[in-house]
Design an enzyme around this catalytic site. Structure first.
Site, PDB file in Angstrom:
ATOM      1  N   ASP A   1      40.142  37.345  45.301  1.00  0.00           N
ATOM      2  CA  ASP A   1      40.694  37.646  46.625  1.00  0.00           C
ATOM      3  C   ASP A   1      42.186  37.356  46.675  1.00  0.00           C
ATOM      4  OD1 ASP A   1      40.614  38.498  49.230  1.00  0.00           O
ATOM      5  OD2 ASP A   1      39.723  36.663  50.036  1.00  0.00           O
ATOM      6  N   LEU A  51      29.661  38.437  25.679  1.00  0.00           N
ATOM      7  CA  LEU A  51      29.808  38.142  27.112  1.00  0.00           C
ATOM      8  C   LEU A  51      29.128  39.229  27.935  1.00  0.00           C
ATOM      9  CD1 LEU A  51      31.205  36.504  29.475  1.00  0.00           C
ATOM     10  CD2 LEU A  51      33.054  38.172  29.294  1.00  0.00           C
ATOM     11  N   ARG A  68      37.625  49.795  54.709  1.00  0.00           N
ATOM     12  CA  ARG A  68      39.091  49.728  54.621  1.00  0.00           C
ATOM     13  C   ARG A  68      39.693  51.128  54.772  1.00  0.00           C
ATOM     14  NH1 ARG A  68      40.977  45.003  50.392  1.00  0.00           N
ATOM     15  NH2 ARG A  68      39.682  43.393  51.332  1.00  0.00           N
ATOM     16  N   HIS A 100      46.538  45.242  43.927  1.00  0.00           N
ATOM     17  CA  HIS A 100      45.297  45.507  43.182  1.00  0.00           C
ATOM     18  C   HIS A 100      45.588  45.790  41.709  1.00  0.00           C
ATOM     19  CE1 HIS A 100      43.155  45.304  46.872  1.00  0.00           C
ATOM     20  NE2 HIS A 100      43.584  46.451  47.359  1.00  0.00           N
ATOM     21  N   ASN A 129      44.779  39.980  46.677  1.00  0.00           N
ATOM     22  CA  ASN A 129      45.681  41.003  46.122  1.00  0.00           C
ATOM     23  C   ASN A 129      46.636  41.551  47.180  1.00  0.00           C
ATOM     24  OD1 ASN A 129      44.235  40.753  43.784  1.00  0.00           O
ATOM     25  ND2 ASN A 129      43.155  42.719  43.965  1.00  0.00           N
TER      26      ASN A 129
HETATM   27  C1  IPE Z   1      35.561  39.866  49.295  1.00  0.00           C
HETATM   28  O1  IPE Z   1      36.900  39.927  49.653  1.00  0.00           O
HETATM   29  C2  IPE Z   1      35.199  41.028  48.457  1.00  0.00           C
HETATM   30  C3  IPE Z   1      35.896  41.149  47.178  1.00  0.00           C
HETATM   31  C4  IPE Z   1      36.668  40.242  46.625  1.00  0.00           C
HETATM   32  C5  IPE Z   1      35.653  42.361  46.462  1.00  0.00           C
HETATM   33  P1  IPE Z   1      37.350  40.437  51.095  1.00  0.00           P
HETATM   34  O2  IPE Z   1      38.812  40.237  51.170  1.00  0.00           O
HETATM   35  O3  IPE Z   1      36.835  41.790  51.337  1.00  0.00           O
HETATM   36  O4  IPE Z   1      36.578  39.408  52.039  1.00  0.00           O
HETATM   37  P2  IPE Z   1      36.765  39.056  53.580  1.00  0.00           P
HETATM   38  O5  IPE Z   1      36.647  40.330  54.331  1.00  0.00           O
HETATM   39  O6  IPE Z   1      38.113  38.447  53.742  1.00  0.00           O
HETATM   40  O7  IPE Z   1      35.668  38.097  53.862  1.00  0.00           O
HETATM   41  C1  IPE Z   2      40.730  41.324  46.886  1.00  0.00           C
HETATM   42  O1  IPE Z   2      41.991  41.288  47.499  1.00  0.00           O
HETATM   43  C2  IPE Z   2      40.398  42.676  46.323  1.00  0.00           C
HETATM   44  C3  IPE Z   2      39.393  43.432  47.079  1.00  0.00           C
HETATM   45  C4  IPE Z   2      38.714  42.986  48.109  1.00  0.00           C
HETATM   46  C5  IPE Z   2      39.128  44.786  46.640  1.00  0.00           C
HETATM   47  P1  IPE Z   2      42.202  41.767  48.983  1.00  0.00           P
HETATM   48  O2  IPE Z   2      42.468  43.221  48.987  1.00  0.00           O
HETATM   49  O3  IPE Z   2      41.057  41.342  49.840  1.00  0.00           O
HETATM   50  O4  IPE Z   2      43.511  40.975  49.381  1.00  0.00           O
HETATM   51  P2  IPE Z   2      43.812  40.220  50.747  1.00  0.00           P
HETATM   52  O5  IPE Z   2      42.652  39.306  51.020  1.00  0.00           O
HETATM   53  O6  IPE Z   2      43.964  41.254  51.804  1.00  0.00           O
HETATM   54  O7  IPE Z   2      45.066  39.464  50.475  1.00  0.00           O
HETATM   55 MG    MG Z   3      40.662  39.688  50.920  1.00  0.00          MG
END
Ligand code: IPE
Ligand code: IPE
Ligand code: MG
Length: 247
Positions: free
Chosen positions: A21, A132, A72, A38, A23
């Site tokens: 999480d 792995l 999204r 990403h 990115n």
């Molecule tokens: C959780 O991250 C899903 C992934 C890392 C793929 P999110 O960024 O979508 O989670 P929430 O919405 O903040 O809980």
């Molecule tokens: C995690 O990073 C990747 C995915 C959920 C695909 P985010 O895209 O959720 O990044 P933040 O949480 O908005 O910073």
């Molecule tokens: Mg996130």
């Protein structure tokens, strides 16, 4: 401290699950768009795969895209899917030569034909690898997985291939996407959020949780080793008391 050297090889978690999480926030801090975050996140994916192999971890499950992530903006979803395709294209040979067996957990039906095909080729190519087991959670949610398991169990009892008195916790595990795999002992989530976001709800029952403020593109194999080190220094009691564990 060199965490890798200080790991107790006899106490390694067999299975590590990661919620990758942060990115978007990483990119925003740099004045870039979310997709830039990403893209840079894929470097950390490489790092944790390499790190898992070097440390001797047998199962690694990465949360790449949740069912909720379909909500999204469509441009971001499209960008993530394209990134997935290009990552498989560029990484498959190396993953294969490093002995990585790829598996997808999640609702594959929702993915485009193009993504499904790429994924199937990669799974087929790596199916005999042993170093792995890499699970990518894609279009995955824990509740979806549990409900799917319930449907399959109901169906098997209805058609007579399963009797109700055979249903127990172990059998239930075998109806999940992670059938045949050990439960994760360690869950890592980056970016400072402290929630499980519908991830591996059944399997994480007794996992140790490790939260780090690092944003995913900044997470390296050293950070993975540190998380494993901290995991190894926790006392896992499984409902017992400390004295029982020590004896
Ligand atoms: C959780 O991250 C899903 C992934 C890392 C793929 P999110 O960024 O979508 O989670 P929430 O919405 O903040 O809980
Ligand atoms: C995690 O990073 C990747 C995915 C959920 C695909 P985010 O895209 O959720 O990044 P933040 O949480 O908005 O910073
Ligand atoms: Mg996130």
């Amino acid at each position: 401290m060199n965490y890798l050297e200080n790991l107790d090889k006899s106490k390694l978690p067999k299975h590590i699950a990661i919620i990758m999480d942060g990115n978007g926030r990483w990119a925003k801090q740099k004045g870039k768009n979310r997709l830039y975050g990403h893209k840079n996140g894929t470097k950390s994916v490489r790092q944790v795969i390499e790190g898992s192999i070097e440390a001797g971890i047998k199962y690694l499950t990465l949360y790449a895209f949740s069912k909720e992530n379909w909500k999204r903006p469509s441009k971001e979803v499209e960008g993530l899917m394209n990134l997935l395709i290009s990552s498989i294209e560029s990484e498959l040979e190396e993953l294969h030569s490093n002995g990585v067996k790829l598996n997808i957990i999640g609702d594959m039906c929702r993915l485009s034909d193009k993504v499904q095909n790429k994924v199937k080729i990669a799974i087929e190519k790596t199916k005999n690898n042993k170093t792995l087991n890499l699970n990518i959670a894609l279009s995955y949610s824990g509740r979806w997985e549990i409900v799917e398991a319930v449907k399959k169990i109901a169906n098997d009892t209805k058609n007579g291939t399963l009797s109700i008195d055979k249903i127990n916790e172990e059998l239930f595990s075998d109806y999940l996407e992670t059938a045949g795999m050990p439960d994760p002992e360690l869950l890592i989530r980056t970016s400072g959020e402290q929630r499980i976001s519908n991830y591996l709800l059944y399997q994480l029952a007794y996992a140790e949780f490790y939260f780090t403020p690092l944003l995913w593109p900044d997470f390296s194999k050293e950070d993975l080793y540190e998380a494993i080190f901290i995991y190894q220094n926790r006392e896992r009691r499984f409902g017992k008391i400390s004295e029982q564990i020590k004896n």
